[in-house]
Enzyme design. Structure first.
Site, short mmCIF file in Angstrom:
data_model
loop_
_atom_site.label_atom_id
_atom_site.label_comp_id
_atom_site.label_asym_id
_atom_site.label_seq_id
_atom_site.Cartn_x
_atom_site.Cartn_y
_atom_site.Cartn_z
N HIS A 69 4.23 -3.59 -6.30
CA HIS A 69 5.23 -2.89 -5.70
C HIS A 69 5.96 -1.78 -6.29
O HIS A 69 6.21 -0.91 -5.56
CB HIS A 69 6.49 -4.08 -5.69
CG HIS A 69 6.07 -5.41 -4.91
ND1 HIS A 69 6.11 -6.65 -5.56
CD2 HIS A 69 5.82 -5.82 -3.65
CE1 HIS A 69 5.64 -7.64 -4.67
NE2 HIS A 69 5.68 -7.18 -3.64
N GLN A 72 -2.96 -5.53 7.29
CA GLN A 72 -1.67 -4.93 7.53
C GLN A 72 -1.54 -3.53 7.67
O GLN A 72 -0.84 -3.16 8.29
CB GLN A 72 -0.85 -5.64 6.34
CG GLN A 72 0.60 -5.47 6.31
CD GLN A 72 1.63 -5.92 5.54
OE1 GLN A 72 1.94 -7.17 6.00
NE2 GLN A 72 2.05 -5.50 4.22
O1 PAF Z 1 3.34 -7.10 2.68
C1 PAF Z 1 4.51 -7.77 2.83
O2 PAF Z 1 4.93 -8.04 1.79
C2 PAF Z 1 5.25 -8.12 4.08
O3 PAF Z 1 4.11 -8.54 4.92
C3 PAF Z 1 6.14 -7.15 4.68
C4 PAF Z 1 5.19 -5.89 4.98
C5 PAF Z 1 7.09 -6.91 3.64
C6 PAF Z 1 6.70 -7.50 5.81
O4 PAF Z 1 7.28 -8.71 5.87
#
Ligand code: PAF
Length: 283
Positions: A37, A153
């Site tokens: 992150h 995603q």
């Molecule tokens: O990747 C994630 O942590 C989640 O899928 C996100 C993009 C924050 C959406 O809730």
């Protein structure tokens, strides 16, 4: 660093910054922050004047049998890490703030979610696309950063941004790995030490797949079979999928030529882990 919990306050902050000509980056997360992150935060900071980190464990992207209740949470620790990393605003709404009692509008894509994780998690990408669209309208970012570890995603978000004409730049950032190759994930927190050893077969099998492609193997089924065998030999593993796909459409490929996506999802003990790699064939 500000911590904002309401939509109204977040939108007012974003409007103020935009009026002054400031550029806003958003890193959406579900918290339990790790180095992966923080690398997205740094990527966003390099492209903006203000970095907003959202922390929200989004219920609509979890199926009824999934780990919503058990999903690891550590708000105080996350805020300390965010502040240390120079985040300007943490946006951390409650569930009722984002989903009122009469909530009934969802964003769903036609084709990309039919594949890979979307097949095993039927409501997942509808939930992701919906919450991310809401975050775009609340945080009003100029640029957003998502990790390439969640490859499908990232494709879904890019498609949604193009299809719905969001005026937002989408940046994909490389997967951050432990020194032994394990991709960083909040779900690694569930791994017992012997499970962690088994989890290493994900990245190892991707490396073997790349070696096979580089050595001239063009049959996707042979590459998939070799990686499945490696993963299945490790204790506590249960494969959801191991697939070689077109890296743009996620459709099946018959021959490994040009770049292809190798993606896998494997249950290791209580954790469902995903990883992927773009395979580049050699002569
Ligand atoms: O990747 C994630 O942590 C989640 O899928 C996100 C993009 C924050 C959406 O809730």
């Amino acid at each position: 660093m500000k911590v904002i919990a309401t939509v109204k306050e977040m939108q007012a902050w974003a409007d103020r910054i935009r009026r002054r000509g400031g550029r806003i980056a958003l890193t959406p997360t579900m918290g339990y922050l790790h180095e992966g992150h923080l690398s997205l935060v740094r990527e966003g900071q390099a492209r903006s004047d203000y970095l907003v980190l959202s922390i929200f464990v989004n219920p609509t992207q979890f199926g009824p049998e999934e780990d919503l209740a058990a999903y690891p949470r550590a708000m105080e620790r996350d805020c300390a890490m965010a502040e240390e990393s120079g985040v300007d605003v943490v946006f951390a709404p409650t569930e009722t703030e984002l989903y009122g009692p009469d909530f009934q509008t969802f964003v769903s894509l036609e084709r990309l979610p039919r594949h890979l994780c979307g097949r095993c998690r039927p409501v997942h990408f509808r939930g992701v696309a919906t919450v991310v669209a809401k975050l775009f309208n609340i945080v009003k970012p100029h640029v957003v950063v998502f990790g390439e570890k969640d490859y499908q995603q990232l494709l879904v978000i890019r498609r949604m941004v193009a299809d719905l004409n969001f005026d937002i730049e989408v940046v994909g950032a490389p997967t951050v790995r432990e020194p032994d190759g394990l991709a960083k994930s909040s779900r690694n927190a569930y791994l017992a030490p012997d499970h962690r050893e088994s989890a290493l077969t994900l990245s190892r099998s991707l490396n073997i797949a790349q070696d096979m492609a580089a050595a001239g193997e063009t049959d996707p089924q042979r590459i998939v079979a070799a990686t499945q065998t490696l993963i299945e030999k490790a204790p506590h593993t249960r494969i959801d999928y191991v697939e070689i796909r077109d890296p743009h459409t996620l459709e099946r490929v018959d021959v490994v030529e040009g770049s292809v996506l190798m993606a896998l999802a494997v249950h290791v003990g209580k954790s469902r882990l995903i990883d992927n790699r773009i395979l580049t064939p050699g002569g």
